[in-house]
Design a protein around this motif. Structure first.
Motif, mmCIF file in Angstrom:
data_model
loop_
_atom_site.group_PDB
_atom_site.id
_atom_site.type_symbol
_atom_site.label_atom_id
_atom_site.label_comp_id
_atom_site.label_asym_id
_atom_site.label_seq_id
_atom_site.Cartn_x
_atom_site.Cartn_y
_atom_site.Cartn_z
ATOM 1 N N PRO A 112 17.628 1.383 -0.815
ATOM 2 C CA PRO A 112 17.693 1.976 0.533
ATOM 3 C C PRO A 112 18.902 2.886 0.671
ATOM 4 O O PRO A 112 19.875 2.758 -0.091
ATOM 5 N N TYR B 268 9.083 2.542 1.030
ATOM 6 C CA TYR B 268 10.156 3.024 1.913
ATOM 7 C C TYR B 268 10.037 2.352 3.280
ATOM 8 O O TYR B 268 11.011 1.827 3.819
ATOM 9 N N ASN C 225 12.743 -0.310 2.141
ATOM 10 C CA ASN C 225 13.978 0.461 2.293
ATOM 11 C C ASN C 225 14.461 0.475 3.744
ATOM 12 O O ASN C 225 15.652 0.374 4.012
#
Ligand code: HEM
Length: 543
Positions: free
Chosen positions: A93, A68, A72
């Motif tokens: 994302p 993440y 992302n």
């Protein structure tokens, strides 16, 4: 023979058998996994050994967070490896959420993702139930539009079952297990909407419905250990408990459904005996009416209707219990100086007084603080780390327009629920439970004179409500497959919270009982207890 078998059931043999199954599962999993493009970055284990796969179960949450932060947040997708029997997934994302949820069902499928995750081949009586989730269609078409008319019934059920579960002793503190108490409350209220007043209080029906949902969850764990080719052998065995629990529920639901069909037919035929009869406002009526309108004879088989109640209860029960559990623990273990419980108590008393002492749509809509407390708990105490799973069902796969990658048939794509909900760029002090985070602005706006209220600002603030999904709130999913039960849940949870604070004192907890994680899912603190005492000046919500 059986004597010989029993003699061989030693701890060592069991361990070896489990090891063989794990090894088989991991090898077959590696062999059948969809091939994601090499252009997509990977996180997590860099070797393919079984040990690494096993350890992955403990580390996968960390790998997801790494992905993440690294990818992302830079608007890039990445591949999260599968651990044990689970399959690798592409985590996109949030900037690609709209693309994800707008793909047609014959390209990216929600129901196919649910079918796989819930072992639709075995766990739901017949594969047809999840292959064609008609119950979802019925709920999408009927629940929200019938909800206002259901409020008095829900209010009645909340009062009754909260009194049963928390007691009415005004002298002594009573210690209750929060999880067990919610499991006694939520299925009953939920089933008031699904099967009506009489059956929703029938313990045999409720226990077996909850038993069924537990079977599905247990099977979700166990199937991970069974290599796919062996599932036709072990699957039906694992599903025996599901059949047993379903048959115990059908003992009660089948006569009800059959009678309802007769009643609706006679009413529609203008039978004078039915002049004063009104069809109960519950899932059974909605299902029969909807399937009749859709001309689906298969869905009008009474047995099928009773079966549809099972996945519906599955969708509704544990999700709501986990959310209520998280919210109560978050509220009760927050610093009492923050005044969360008093704040919700003040709000509930004020709103009810304004609305003549009974819950209705307006009154519930004005419960900004309670609404915010639940939404904030779903953010900070999320019950899963990824959500909004979609399976690629188009034979040619799916191409992503933003980054140009292509995911083949059978691949899975999801959103990073945890990372997004704990991102400092989205939320100030993201790890903190700030119960009124979403209500302060709304209250401040309402307090202004009408002339000072900018309608655009009002609209923006309204989007902070529990039921409004969006970029920073995907706990109910987003788009056309977002949870259709969320409007019901919002009413249910606000009524439960209001009833609790208006009628009980609750001792604060010194610290939040810890939630544990298994892979990407939580194990709630099911042993957490709270102490409650009935208030002498109890305010019975609809008295
Ligand atoms: C707090 C409680 C609940 C939570 C957190 C929750 C969450 C969710 C989530 C995350 C999804 C999947 C969305 C997606 O994949 O895009 C979903 C779908 C669904 N939920 Fe809920 N849910 C809750 C309660 C309920 C209740 C009470 C009902 C029934 C009355 C319900 C019925 C459904 C149905 C039918 C779907 C499938 C929708 C579709 O695929 O079109 N849920 N829910």
């Amino acid at each position: 023979m059986s004597q010989m078998l029993l003699e061989n059931v030693t701890a060592g043999n069991v361990l070896v058998a489990v090891g063989v199954c794990l090894a088989g599962s991991s090898i077959l999993n590696a062999w059948r996994k969809p091939r994601y493009p090499s252009s997509l970055p990977r996180v997590g284990r860099d070797d393919k050994s079984i040990l690494s796969g096993l350890k992955g179960f403990m580390h996968v949450g960390g790998w997801l967070q790494d992905g993440y932060e690294k990818y992302n947040k830079a608007d890039k997708a990445f591949v999260l490896p599968g651990v044990l029997g689970t399959q690798a997934e592409v985590i996109v994302p949030m900037s690609q959420m709209q693309w994800l949820v707008e793909q047609p069902d014959n390209v990216l499928s929600t129901s196919a993702a649910h079918y796989d995750a819930l072992n639709g081949d075995y766990s739901f009586l017949t594969p047809r139930l999840l292959e064609h989730p008609y119950h979802e269609h019925v709920v999408h078409r009927n629940l929200a539009r019938n909800l206002n008319a259901l409020i008095p019934a829900l209010d009645d059920e909340v009062r009754r079952c909260m009194d049963d579960a928390f007691g009415t002793d005004t002298e002594n503190w009573t210690s209750v297990n929060v999880w067990d108490t919610l499991l006694a409350i939520v299925p009953r209220i939920t089933n008031r909407m699904m099967v009506g007043e009489l059956l929703c209080r029938n313990n045999e029906y409720l226990d077996n419905m909850v038993g069924f949902t537990n079977d599905v969850v247990r099977n979700m764990i166990l199937f991970n250990f069974i290599p796919r080719p062996l599932r036709p052998v072990f699957g039906p065995v694992l599903a025996l408990a599901n059949y047993y629990h379903y048959s115990k529920t059908a003992k009660h639901t089948l006569p009800l459904v059959k009678q309802r069909m007769v009643d609706l037919e006679r009413k529609d035929a203008g039978d004078p005996a039915y002049d004063d009869w009104e069809a109960p406002n519950d899932y059974i009526t909605w299902h029969i009416r909807q399937a009749t309108a859709d001309g689906l004879a298969e869905e009008l088989d009474p047995v099928r209707v009773t079966m549809r109640l099972v996945p519906l209860n599955f969708a509704a029960i544990h999700t709501t219990v986990m959310t209520a559990h998280g919210t109560l623990l978050d509220l009760i273990s927050a610093d009492p100086a923050r005044g969360y419980l008093d704040g919700i108590r003040e709000e509930a008393a004020r709103v009810l007084a304004d609305e003549g002492g009974v819950w209705n749509k307006n009154a519930l809509a004005k419960m900004y603080r309670a609404d915010s407390a639940v939404r904030e708990s779903m953010r900070v105490s999320n019950f899963a780390k990824i959500l909004v799973q979609r399976k690629v069902v188009a034979r040619e796969g799916v191409a992503n327009p933003s980054e140009g990658w292509h995911v083949p048939y059978g691949g899975t794509i999801s959103l990073p629920l945890h990372g997004n909900g704990h991102d400092g760029e989205n939320f100030e002090h993201p790890e903190e439970y700030d119960a009124f985070r979403n209500s302060r602005g709304r209250e401040e706006f309402e307090a202004r004179g009408v002339a000072e209220r900018d309608p655009d600002e009002g609209l923006k603030l309204k989007r902070q409500s529990l039921v409004t999904t969006g970029n920073t709130h995907i706990s109910f999913g987003h788009g056309r497959h977002a949870c259709p039960g969320r409007f019901f849940v919002a009413h249910e949870l606000k009524m439960i919270l209001a009833y609790l604070v208006l009628n009980y004192d609750v001792k604060p907890l010194p610290e939040r009982p810890a939630t544990k994680w298994i892979g990407l899912n939580t194990i709630p603190a099911t042993d957490a207890r709270i102490e409650v005492k009935r208030r002498t000046n109890a305010f019975t919500a609809s008295s």
